[in-house]
Scaffold this motif. Sequence first.
Motif, PDB file in Angstrom:
ATOM      1  N   GLY A  24     -25.487 138.219  30.619  1.00  0.00           N
ATOM      2  CA  GLY A  24     -25.017 137.022  29.937  1.00  0.00           C
ATOM      3  C   GLY A  24     -25.713 135.752  30.366  1.00  0.00           C
ATOM      4  N   ILE A  25     -26.660 135.854  31.300  1.00  0.00           N
ATOM      5  CA  ILE A  25     -27.394 134.692  31.787  1.00  0.00           C
ATOM      6  C   ILE A  25     -28.868 134.852  31.447  1.00  0.00           C
ATOM      7  CG2 ILE A  25     -28.087 133.346  33.809  1.00  0.00           C
ATOM      8  CD1 ILE A  25     -25.503 134.141  35.164  1.00  0.00           C
ATOM      9  N   ALA A  26     -29.445 133.852  30.775  1.00  0.00           N
ATOM     10  CA  ALA A  26     -30.873 133.844  30.449  1.00  0.00           C
ATOM     11  C   ALA A  26     -31.538 132.668  31.157  1.00  0.00           C
ATOM     12  CB  ALA A  26     -31.078 133.721  28.948  1.00  0.00           C
ATOM     13  N   VAL A  27     -32.694 132.895  31.730  1.00  0.00           N
ATOM     14  CA  VAL A  27     -33.449 131.851  32.425  1.00  0.00           C
ATOM     15  C   VAL A  27     -34.609 131.425  31.529  1.00  0.00           C
ATOM     16  CG1 VAL A  27     -34.784 131.270  34.476  1.00  0.00           C
ATOM     17  CG2 VAL A  27     -32.799 132.793  34.668  1.00  0.00           C
ATOM     18  N   LEU A  28     -34.678 130.113  31.227  1.00  0.00           N
ATOM     19  CA  LEU A  28     -35.655 129.605  30.268  1.00  0.00           C
ATOM     20  C   LEU A  28     -36.487 128.480  30.856  1.00  0.00           C
ATOM     21  CD1 LEU A  28     -33.360 129.238  27.108  1.00  0.00           C
ATOM     22  CD2 LEU A  28     -34.679 131.253  27.807  1.00  0.00           C
ATOM     23  N   ALA A  29     -37.721 128.381  30.390  1.00  0.00           N
ATOM     24  CA  ALA A  29     -38.560 127.212  30.632  1.00  0.00           C
ATOM     25  C   ALA A  29     -38.244 126.167  29.559  1.00  0.00           C
ATOM     26  CB  ALA A  29     -40.032 127.599  30.580  1.00  0.00           C
ATOM     27  N   PRO A  30     -38.595 124.895  29.792  1.00  0.00           N
ATOM     28  CA  PRO A  30     -38.295 123.864  28.792  1.00  0.00           C
ATOM     29  C   PRO A  30     -38.856 124.170  27.405  1.00  0.00           C
ATOM     30  CG  PRO A  30     -38.838 122.820  30.867  1.00  0.00           C
ATOM     31  CD  PRO A  30     -39.103 124.295  31.052  1.00  0.00           C
ATOM     32  N   ASP A  31     -40.054 124.739  27.327  1.00  0.00           N
ATOM     33  CA  ASP A  31     -40.601 125.041  25.999  1.00  0.00           C
ATOM     34  C   ASP A  31     -39.819 126.150  25.305  1.00  0.00           C
ATOM     35  OD1 ASP A  31     -41.542 126.936  27.812  1.00  0.00           O
ATOM     36  OD2 ASP A  31     -43.504 127.126  26.857  1.00  0.00           O
ATOM     37  N   GLU A  32     -39.178 127.021  26.071  1.00  0.00           N
ATOM     38  CA  GLU A  32     -38.337 128.057  25.466  1.00  0.00           C
ATOM     39  C   GLU A  32     -37.027 127.464  24.949  1.00  0.00           C
ATOM     40  OE1 GLU A  32     -39.262 132.181  27.716  1.00  0.00           O
ATOM     41  OE2 GLU A  32     -38.607 130.560  29.059  1.00  0.00           O
ATOM     42  N   VAL A  33     -36.527 126.434  25.610  1.00  0.00           N
ATOM     43  CA  VAL A  33     -35.360 125.730  25.081  1.00  0.00           C
ATOM     44  C   VAL A  33     -35.713 125.097  23.738  1.00  0.00           C
ATOM     45  CG1 VAL A  33     -33.812 123.758  25.429  1.00  0.00           C
ATOM     46  CG2 VAL A  33     -34.284 125.329  27.313  1.00  0.00           C
ATOM     47  N   ALA A  34     -36.893 124.489  23.671  1.00  0.00           N
ATOM     48  CA  ALA A  34     -37.325 123.855  22.422  1.00  0.00           C
ATOM     49  C   ALA A  34     -37.445 124.855  21.285  1.00  0.00           C
ATOM     50  CB  ALA A  34     -38.658 123.142  22.643  1.00  0.00           C
ATOM     51  N   ALA A  35     -37.611 126.145  21.616  1.00  0.00           N
ATOM     52  CA  ALA A  35     -37.755 127.187  20.597  1.00  0.00           C
ATOM     53  C   ALA A  35     -36.432 127.866  20.242  1.00  0.00           C
ATOM     54  CB  ALA A  35     -38.754 128.240  21.074  1.00  0.00           C
ATOM     55  N   LEU A  36     -35.326 127.446  20.862  1.00  0.00           N
ATOM     56  CA  LEU A  36     -34.029 128.039  20.529  1.00  0.00           C
ATOM     57  C   LEU A  36     -33.688 127.758  19.066  1.00  0.00           C
ATOM     58  CD1 LEU A  36     -31.886 127.127  23.673  1.00  0.00           C
ATOM     59  CD2 LEU A  36     -32.591 129.435  22.961  1.00  0.00           C
ATOM     60  N   PRO A  37     -32.954 128.660  18.431  1.00  0.00           N
ATOM     61  CA  PRO A  37     -32.600 128.446  17.018  1.00  0.00           C
ATOM     62  C   PRO A  37     -31.761 127.193  16.812  1.00  0.00           C
ATOM     63  CG  PRO A  37     -32.186 130.725  17.679  1.00  0.00           C
ATOM     64  CD  PRO A  37     -32.480 129.963  18.933  1.00  0.00           C
TER      65      PRO A  37
ATOM     66  N   HIS B   7     -27.508 129.789  29.213  1.00  0.00           N
ATOM     67  CA  HIS B   7     -28.943 129.571  29.349  1.00  0.00           C
ATOM     68  C   HIS B   7     -29.171 128.613  30.518  1.00  0.00           C
ATOM     69  CE1 HIS B   7     -29.716 131.372  25.386  1.00  0.00           C
ATOM     70  NE2 HIS B   7     -28.679 130.666  24.951  1.00  0.00           N
ATOM     71  N   LEU B   8     -29.990 129.011  31.461  1.00  0.00           N
ATOM     72  CA  LEU B   8     -30.369 128.158  32.581  1.00  0.00           C
ATOM     73  C   LEU B   8     -31.802 127.703  32.372  1.00  0.00           C
ATOM     74  CD1 LEU B   8     -28.953 130.273  35.569  1.00  0.00           C
ATOM     75  CD2 LEU B   8     -27.886 128.287  34.471  1.00  0.00           C
ATOM     76  N   CYS B   9     -32.003 126.414  32.224  1.00  0.00           N
ATOM     77  CA  CYS B   9     -33.352 125.884  32.017  1.00  0.00           C
ATOM     78  C   CYS B   9     -33.804 125.130  33.256  1.00  0.00           C
ATOM     79  CB  CYS B   9     -33.389 124.947  30.815  1.00  0.00           C
ATOM     80  SG  CYS B   9     -34.994 124.137  30.604  1.00  0.00           S
ATOM     81  N   GLU B  10     -34.997 125.480  33.736  1.00  0.00           N
ATOM     82  CA  GLU B  10     -35.569 124.820  34.904  1.00  0.00           C
ATOM     83  C   GLU B  10     -37.072 124.686  34.708  1.00  0.00           C
ATOM     84  OE1 GLU B  10     -36.444 122.831  37.859  1.00  0.00           O
ATOM     85  OE2 GLU B  10     -34.300 123.246  37.638  1.00  0.00           O
ATOM     86  N   ALA B  11     -37.598 123.477  34.947  1.00  0.00           N
ATOM     87  CA  ALA B  11     -39.031 123.247  34.747  1.00  0.00           C
ATOM     88  C   ALA B  11     -39.877 123.884  35.835  1.00  0.00           C
ATOM     89  CB  ALA B  11     -39.308 121.747  34.691  1.00  0.00           C
ATOM     90  N   SER B  12     -39.329 124.073  37.025  1.00  0.00           N
ATOM     91  CA  SER B  12     -40.087 124.610  38.152  1.00  0.00           C
ATOM     92  C   SER B  12     -40.302 126.121  38.009  1.00  0.00           C
ATOM     93  CB  SER B  12     -39.329 124.341  39.458  1.00  0.00           C
ATOM     94  OG  SER B  12     -39.761 125.192  40.494  1.00  0.00           O
ATOM     95  N   PRO B  13     -41.548 126.590  37.925  1.00  0.00           N
ATOM     96  CA  PRO B  13     -41.787 128.040  37.858  1.00  0.00           C
ATOM     97  C   PRO B  13     -41.212 128.775  39.067  1.00  0.00           C
ATOM     98  CG  PRO B  13     -43.777 126.842  37.261  1.00  0.00           C
ATOM     99  CD  PRO B  13     -42.806 125.824  37.800  1.00  0.00           C
ATOM    100  N   ARG B  14     -41.300 128.164  40.227  1.00  0.00           N
ATOM    101  CA  ARG B  14     -40.761 128.785  41.437  1.00  0.00           C
ATOM    102  C   ARG B  14     -39.251 128.974  41.334  1.00  0.00           C
ATOM    103  NH1 ARG B  14     -39.090 126.233  46.331  1.00  0.00           N
ATOM    104  NH2 ARG B  14     -39.304 127.550  48.182  1.00  0.00           N
ATOM    105  N   GLN B  15     -38.574 127.964  40.865  1.00  0.00           N
ATOM    106  CA  GLN B  15     -37.124 128.071  40.714  1.00  0.00           C
ATOM    107  C   GLN B  15     -36.746 129.068  39.633  1.00  0.00           C
ATOM    108  OE1 GLN B  15     -35.130 126.948  42.768  1.00  0.00           O
ATOM    109  NE2 GLN B  15     -35.648 124.914  43.517  1.00  0.00           N
ATOM    110  N   ARG B  16     -37.502 129.112  38.542  1.00  0.00           N
ATOM    111  CA  ARG B  16     -37.200 130.072  37.479  1.00  0.00           C
ATOM    112  C   ARG B  16     -37.313 131.502  37.986  1.00  0.00           C
ATOM    113  NH1 ARG B  16     -40.377 126.792  34.251  1.00  0.00           N
ATOM    114  NH2 ARG B  16     -42.027 128.350  34.089  1.00  0.00           N
ATOM    115  N   ALA B  17     -38.336 131.769  38.785  1.00  0.00           N
ATOM    116  CA  ALA B  17     -38.500 133.117  39.334  1.00  0.00           C
ATOM    117  C   ALA B  17     -37.324 133.485  40.226  1.00  0.00           C
ATOM    118  CB  ALA B  17     -39.814 133.200  40.109  1.00  0.00           C
ATOM    119  N   ALA B  18     -36.871 132.521  41.040  1.00  0.00           N
ATOM    120  CA  ALA B  18     -35.722 132.781  41.915  1.00  0.00           C
ATOM    121  C   ALA B  18     -34.455 132.995  41.105  1.00  0.00           C
ATOM    122  CB  ALA B  18     -35.551 131.616  42.887  1.00  0.00           C
ATOM    123  N   LEU B  19     -34.273 132.209  40.053  1.00  0.00           N
ATOM    124  CA  LEU B  19     -33.091 132.371  39.201  1.00  0.00           C
ATOM    125  C   LEU B  19     -33.098 133.722  38.492  1.00  0.00           C
ATOM    126  CD1 LEU B  19     -33.039 128.809  37.617  1.00  0.00           C
ATOM    127  CD2 LEU B  19     -31.217 129.781  39.027  1.00  0.00           C
TER     128      LEU B  19
END
Length: 230
Positions: A87-100, A66-78
């Motif tokens: 095998g790679i998921a790109v997440l925003a911080p709030d999505e990390v908070a929602a992980l099981p 899981h790759l977490c990045e707060a920057s929307p621009r960086q998330r789009a590039a990732l």
Amino acid sequence: MVSSWREFWDRDNPIYVNDRHKARHYAGLAEEIAALVPHPGAAVLDHGCGEALSADRIAAACGRLHLCEASPRQRAALAARYADRPGIAVLAPDEVAALPEASLDLVVANSLAQYLTPLELDACLATWRRTLRPGGRLILADVIPPQLGAAADAAALLAFARRDGFLLAALLGLARTVVSDYRSLRQHLGLTRYGEAKILAKLTDAGFAAERMPRNLGHNQGRMAFVATV
């Protein structure tokens, strides 16, 4: 001038002096993180991953990254860069908070604590503690001690540049940084700093058993890294 660190990281910035500097930084960091993966099936979170140019190296060592990045621009590039890597998921911080709960084996937060307020770091620690499995580990790295100044950071960069073949670019880059908004932001917003005892106490209060690692991740050994176990 940008008004926050999040806004700063969401656009082009002068942190990397040239493409070689950026590539060597991410390649070396990926090798270090891959070496920390506990087993081939591990679920790993790189929180505050930046551009993560060599994340495929980490993904090859684990089951899910899981790759977490707060920057929307960086998330789009990732997301575009690793679109063909299931095998790679790109997440925003709030999505990390929602992980099981208890779904991760390793969390790495490198060069993140200095850009968070103490309360923001506490919130992250609570999330990481909840999402790590029993026996899972948090690596909190590149923590800046109170006495370390910009001159020491510059010296560490120049030593890295000399070893990896971009010394002239580093010298020019440091000159650019002096007149950049990074320097202004560093003076205006500051960087959050922790002594060793203070960060260990914070980790303990969050429910971890923690100790300082012998080496920091990355090139700057004036900064600190800590391993914290659930």
